[in-house]
Motif scaffolding. Sequence first.
Motif, PDB file in Angstrom:
ATOM      1  N   ILE A  15     -13.927   5.915   1.471  1.00  0.00           N
ATOM      2  CA  ILE A  15     -13.631   5.516   0.496  1.00  0.00           C
ATOM      3  C   ILE A  15     -13.316   4.055   0.123  1.00  0.00           C
ATOM      4  O   ILE A  15     -11.662   4.704   0.600  1.00  0.00           O
ATOM      5  CB  ILE A  15     -13.636   5.772  -1.100  1.00  0.00           C
ATOM      6  N   GLN A  16     -13.025   3.004   0.665  1.00  0.00           N
ATOM      7  CA  GLN A  16     -12.827   2.174   0.627  1.00  0.00           C
ATOM      8  C   GLN A  16     -11.511   1.259  -0.614  1.00  0.00           C
ATOM      9  O   GLN A  16     -11.803   1.753  -1.499  1.00  0.00           O
ATOM     10  CB  GLN A  16     -12.903   1.088   1.439  1.00  0.00           C
ATOM     11  N   GLY A  17     -10.042   0.776  -0.508  1.00  0.00           N
ATOM     12  CA  GLY A  17      -9.729   0.822  -1.526  1.00  0.00           C
ATOM     13  C   GLY A  17      -9.054   1.370  -3.167  1.00  0.00           C
ATOM     14  O   GLY A  17      -8.873   2.211  -2.750  1.00  0.00           O
ATOM     15  N   ASP A  94       0.884  -5.668  -4.408  1.00  0.00           N
ATOM     16  CA  ASP A  94       0.573  -4.206  -3.543  1.00  0.00           C
ATOM     17  C   ASP A  94       0.921  -3.367  -4.428  1.00  0.00           C
ATOM     18  O   ASP A  94       0.043  -2.355  -4.743  1.00  0.00           O
ATOM     19  CB  ASP A  94       1.784  -4.199  -2.430  1.00  0.00           C
ATOM     20  N   ARG A  95       1.155  -3.661  -5.779  1.00  0.00           N
ATOM     21  CA  ARG A  95       1.679  -2.536  -7.007  1.00  0.00           C
ATOM     22  C   ARG A  95       0.272  -2.475  -7.276  1.00  0.00           C
ATOM     23  O   ARG A  95      -0.164  -1.193  -8.089  1.00  0.00           O
ATOM     24  CB  ARG A  95       2.395  -3.080  -7.632  1.00  0.00           C
ATOM     25  N   LEU A  96      -0.626  -3.290  -7.637  1.00  0.00           N
ATOM     26  CA  LEU A  96      -1.336  -3.324  -8.609  1.00  0.00           C
ATOM     27  C   LEU A  96      -3.279  -2.953  -7.326  1.00  0.00           C
ATOM     28  O   LEU A  96      -4.102  -2.794  -7.892  1.00  0.00           O
ATOM     29  CB  LEU A  96      -1.966  -5.037  -8.700  1.00  0.00           C
ATOM     30  N   CYS A  97      -2.936  -3.109  -6.483  1.00  0.00           N
ATOM     31  CA  CYS A  97      -4.149  -3.037  -5.478  1.00  0.00           C
ATOM     32  C   CYS A  97      -4.145  -1.545  -3.798  1.00  0.00           C
ATOM     33  O   CYS A  97      -4.900  -1.801  -3.544  1.00  0.00           O
ATOM     34  CB  CYS A  97      -4.821  -4.595  -4.489  1.00  0.00           C
ATOM     35  N   ASN A 124      -5.843  -1.541 -12.994  1.00  0.00           N
ATOM     36  CA  ASN A 124      -6.453  -2.498 -12.246  1.00  0.00           C
ATOM     37  C   ASN A 124      -7.239  -2.153 -11.910  1.00  0.00           C
ATOM     38  O   ASN A 124      -8.316  -2.739 -11.896  1.00  0.00           O
ATOM     39  CB  ASN A 124      -5.472  -3.145 -11.053  1.00  0.00           C
ATOM     40  N   ALA A 125      -7.599  -1.276 -11.253  1.00  0.00           N
ATOM     41  CA  ALA A 125      -8.804  -0.465 -11.056  1.00  0.00           C
ATOM     42  C   ALA A 125      -9.838  -0.352 -11.974  1.00  0.00           C
ATOM     43  O   ALA A 125     -10.522  -0.250 -11.722  1.00  0.00           O
ATOM     44  CB  ALA A 125      -9.035   0.668 -10.289  1.00  0.00           C
ATOM     45  N   GLY A 148      -9.955  -4.414  -9.533  1.00  0.00           N
ATOM     46  CA  GLY A 148      -9.184  -3.540  -8.181  1.00  0.00           C
ATOM     47  C   GLY A 148      -8.403  -4.531  -7.170  1.00  0.00           C
ATOM     48  O   GLY A 148      -8.291  -4.243  -6.536  1.00  0.00           O
ATOM     49  N   THR A 149      -9.759  -5.562  -7.336  1.00  0.00           N
ATOM     50  CA  THR A 149      -9.613  -6.312  -6.328  1.00  0.00           C
ATOM     51  C   THR A 149      -8.830  -8.251  -6.422  1.00  0.00           C
ATOM     52  O   THR A 149      -9.613  -8.533  -7.706  1.00  0.00           O
ATOM     53  CB  THR A 149     -10.361  -6.799  -5.407  1.00  0.00           C
ATOM     54  N   ALA A 150      -8.294  -8.560  -5.889  1.00  0.00           N
ATOM     55  CA  ALA A 150      -8.017  -9.900  -5.598  1.00  0.00           C
ATOM     56  C   ALA A 150      -9.227 -10.652  -5.303  1.00  0.00           C
ATOM     57  O   ALA A 150      -9.108 -10.817  -5.006  1.00  0.00           O
ATOM     58  CB  ALA A 150      -6.720 -10.192  -4.994  1.00  0.00           C
TER      59      ALA A 150
END
Length: 376
Positions: A15-17, A94-97, A124-125, A148-150
């Motif tokens: 599972i990515q991200g 980085d802290r968010l993703c 975020n996610a 969760g993605t920028a």
Amino acid sequence: MGGEVRYDAAHIEVIQGLEAVRRRPGMYVGSTGSRGLHGMVMGVFEHAVNETAAGGRRAVEVTLTADGGVRITDHGPGVPFTTPADDGGPGLEDRLCHFQGGRPPIGRDRIWAWSGSHGLTVANALSTHLTAEVHRCGEHWIQEFACGTALAPPVVAGPSGRSGTTFAFHPDPGIFETVDCSFAFLGERLREVAFLLPGLDVTLTDERPADGPAVQRYRFPGGVRDLALSLAAPRHPEPPPHVLAFASDDPRMAGVLDVAVVWTEEQRILGYANGRATPQGGTHLEGFRQGLADAFTAYAGAYGPDSPGGDTAVTDRITAVVSVRLDEPEFEGATLTALGGDVVRACVQEAVRDHVLAWLAERPERAARLMERWTA
């Protein structure tokens, strides 16, 4: 017999991200009901409080916005989006993703020891949309995220005359059973944190009511002493004349202990670790109970013929708050509802025993009455 059941690499799904958080949100916030929703909000609040320890005005504003979102603003130095940040920790994106292997640096006075809850990443996610704004070094930066993605790199929106970080996010209604945050519930939780962190100024605003915003502000310079008195107040309208309160900084557990005890007719003992309630208990509460029993037993041996008869009798009629703030807390379980660590137990037990014994020795008449309660 049936055929052999095989399990090999072909059965493993990568599972990515942050998709793992969205698939199993209960593992990260405890539930997809209101408890998990408010836990997610508090995770972002934790980050904001931690930022105030890094410098700036020690104030955090939490707003329930008219469109159903949540906005949380701190007045710290502002976290840069790039990595590494000035303090050596991860940058904001980085802290968010991404989940971090460690924790951001802790404020010098441990106003908030980072809990390790990955609050920003999880929020975020589990949000359909999140906007991060940073005011830093005369500039105002903005970056947008979704699930969760920028969505794009951070951009400079203009000049700024202040510092701090703001997160505005909308919990995902496809994940949570409700995205309607309770003003009353969050108010109680934020009030509790303000008690635990004396000097912190917390404002909660609800912009949703049709007749205008509702606002609550919390600030309690007396810390856990004020909290213990407030817990005792409903059954004791007059402030108790004797309150035991002390703080202890012990390098062995790399943390600070705050304790307050009010002698009442019922038992209510609340434990906290790094600003979080620990309803499942833990070593800080075990150490407190044993330390209290040790103190009364030692006092009885030195000043009277009788012993109070163990920790159950000693803690039967008190209202107490036990709060620890640790550099490296050992929480039990992902939802952080119980605290582990044998060193914490030993340090709390010793500190409570010594402070309570000294308190009793300085108040012989009061101590005699308390001894009578538990030896009757």
